[in-house]
Write an enzyme that holds these catalytic residues in place. Structure first.
Site, PDB file in Angstrom:
ATOM      1  N   GLY A  12       0.783  -1.236   0.000  1.00  0.00           N
ATOM      2  CA  GLY A  12       0.000   0.000   0.000  1.00  0.00           C
ATOM      3  C   GLY A  12       0.810   1.279   0.000  1.00  0.00           C
ATOM      4  CG  ASN A  14       1.667   3.221  -5.808  1.00  0.00           C
ATOM      5  OD1 ASN A  14       1.973   4.235  -6.425  1.00  0.00           O
ATOM      6  ND2 ASN A  14       2.360   2.092  -5.897  1.00  0.00           N
ATOM      7  CG  MET A  91      -1.273  -7.799  -6.930  1.00  0.00           C
ATOM      8  SD  MET A  91      -0.626  -6.772  -8.298  1.00  0.00           S
ATOM      9  CE  MET A  91       0.430  -7.962  -9.119  1.00  0.00           C
ATOM     10  NE  ARG A  92      -7.189 -12.482  -6.143  1.00  0.00           N
ATOM     11  CZ  ARG A  92      -6.761 -13.729  -6.240  1.00  0.00           C
ATOM     12  NH1 ARG A  92      -6.761 -14.358  -7.396  1.00  0.00           N
ATOM     13  NH2 ARG A  92      -6.320 -14.361  -5.196  1.00  0.00           N
ATOM     14  CG  ASN A 108      -3.741  -0.773 -13.081  1.00  0.00           C
ATOM     15  OD1 ASN A 108      -3.582  -0.987 -11.881  1.00  0.00           O
ATOM     16  ND2 ASN A 108      -3.095  -1.451 -14.015  1.00  0.00           N
ATOM     17  CG  HIS A 110       1.434  -2.203 -15.761  1.00  0.00           C
ATOM     18  ND1 HIS A 110       0.980  -3.419 -15.289  1.00  0.00           N
ATOM     19  CD2 HIS A 110       2.473  -2.481 -16.596  1.00  0.00           C
ATOM     20  CE1 HIS A 110       1.704  -4.392 -15.828  1.00  0.00           C
ATOM     21  NE2 HIS A 110       2.613  -3.849 -16.617  1.00  0.00           N
TER      22      HIS A 110
HETATM   23  C1  GAR Z   1       3.037  -1.061  -7.705  1.00  0.00           C
HETATM   24  O1  GAR Z   1       4.343  -0.968  -8.201  1.00  0.00           O
HETATM   25  C2  GAR Z   1       2.058  -1.254  -8.856  1.00  0.00           C
HETATM   26  O2  GAR Z   1       2.449  -0.660 -10.043  1.00  0.00           O
HETATM   27  C3  GAR Z   1       2.054  -2.743  -8.998  1.00  0.00           C
HETATM   28  O3  GAR Z   1       2.090  -3.234  -7.680  1.00  0.00           O
HETATM   29  C4  GAR Z   1       2.843  -2.334  -6.874  1.00  0.00           C
HETATM   30  C5  GAR Z   1       2.075  -2.085  -5.593  1.00  0.00           C
HETATM   31  O4  GAR Z   1       2.884  -1.509  -4.634  1.00  0.00           O
HETATM   32  N1  GAR Z   1       0.906  -3.197  -9.713  1.00  0.00           N
HETATM   33  C6  GAR Z   1       0.896  -4.245 -10.515  1.00  0.00           C
HETATM   34  O5  GAR Z   1       1.870  -4.955 -10.704  1.00  0.00           O
HETATM   35  C7  GAR Z   1      -0.440  -4.522 -11.184  1.00  0.00           C
HETATM   36  N2  GAR Z   1      -0.273  -5.470 -12.237  1.00  0.00           N
HETATM   37  P1  GAR Z   1       2.274  -0.894  -3.311  1.00  0.00           P
HETATM   38  O6  GAR Z   1       1.372  -1.941  -2.675  1.00  0.00           O
HETATM   39  O7  GAR Z   1       3.465  -0.589  -2.462  1.00  0.00           O
HETATM   40  O8  GAR Z   1       1.518   0.351  -3.706  1.00  0.00           O
END
Ligand code: GAR
Length: 206
Positions: A12, A14, A91-92, A108, A110
């Protein structure tokens, strides 16, 4: 002020960047809900620490049925009066019912420069391919995974000694800056989707 929900599965960071940005009274969105598919995730702890309502919708409680899972997520979002949804490490994959419920209102982030390296292993795949530049893409969520209209991108250098983890950490640092800014612009309706692409409102294409 848009009613914003953040969907997150992981640590979390982000989400934290969005919460920090939204603490500014001038920010055009209020985080009214954090929804996670992972009980005990860092994202839920961060939401609780910020006093933001949380909900958990797990994949298993819906028998791994994507439509049933999505229906529960959409109902939960509606019950909180959500207008704008962001996926911050969620991640779903949601089924198309979510896109129909929130048209052009799900963003989103990525960890790669789409359309390269779609999917759940973007940093591993970028290292495997030997690219020298990867980065961040913020895009509108559409039916096809990681293929919706791109709103913003930022580059991140790939180093010779990078691991997937070290690359992801530098990518996250860029996301923390870019994602809250793009969410604010989207909440202020500064962008529109035309012909499957985004563009700033008021700009006439050449
Ligand atoms: C982030 O880097 C995001 O871009 C990625 O997961 C991470 C979450 O980090 N998302 C994906 O890979 C989606 N396919 P966080 O939980 O520290 O925010």
């Amino acid at each position: 002020m848009k009613r914003l929900a953040v969907l997150a599965s992981g640590s979390g960071t982000n989400l934290q960047a969005i919460l920090d940005a939204a603490a500014d009274p001038a920010y055009p969105a209020a985080v009214v809900l954090v929804l996670s598919d992972k009980p005990g995730s860092g994202a839920l702890s961060r939401a609780e620490a910020a006093g933001v309502p949380t909900e958990v919708v797990t994949w298993d409680e819906h028998g791994g049925d994507r439509r049933a899972f999505t229906k529960a997520v959409v109902e939960t979002l509606r019950s909180h009066g959500v207008e704008l949804v962001v996926l911050a490490g969620f991640m779903r994959i949601l089924s198309e019912e979510a896109i129909h419920a929130f048209p052009n209102a799900i963003l989103n982030t990525h960890p790669a420069l789409l359309p390269s390296f779609k999917g759940a292993h973007a940093c591993e795949d970028a290292l495997e391919a030997g690219v020298k530049i990867s980065g961040v893409t913020v895009h509108v969520v559409d039916v096809e995974v990681d293929a919706g209209p791109i709103v913003a991108q930022a580059p991140v250098e790939v180093r010779d000694d990078d691991t997937p983890e070290s690359l992801q950490e530098r990518i996250k640092a860029v996301e923390h800056d870019l994602f809250p800014k793009v969410i604010a612009e989207w909440a202020r309706a500064e962008w529109e989707v035309v012909g499957g692409r985004t563009r700033r409102r008021g700009r006439v294409p050449i």
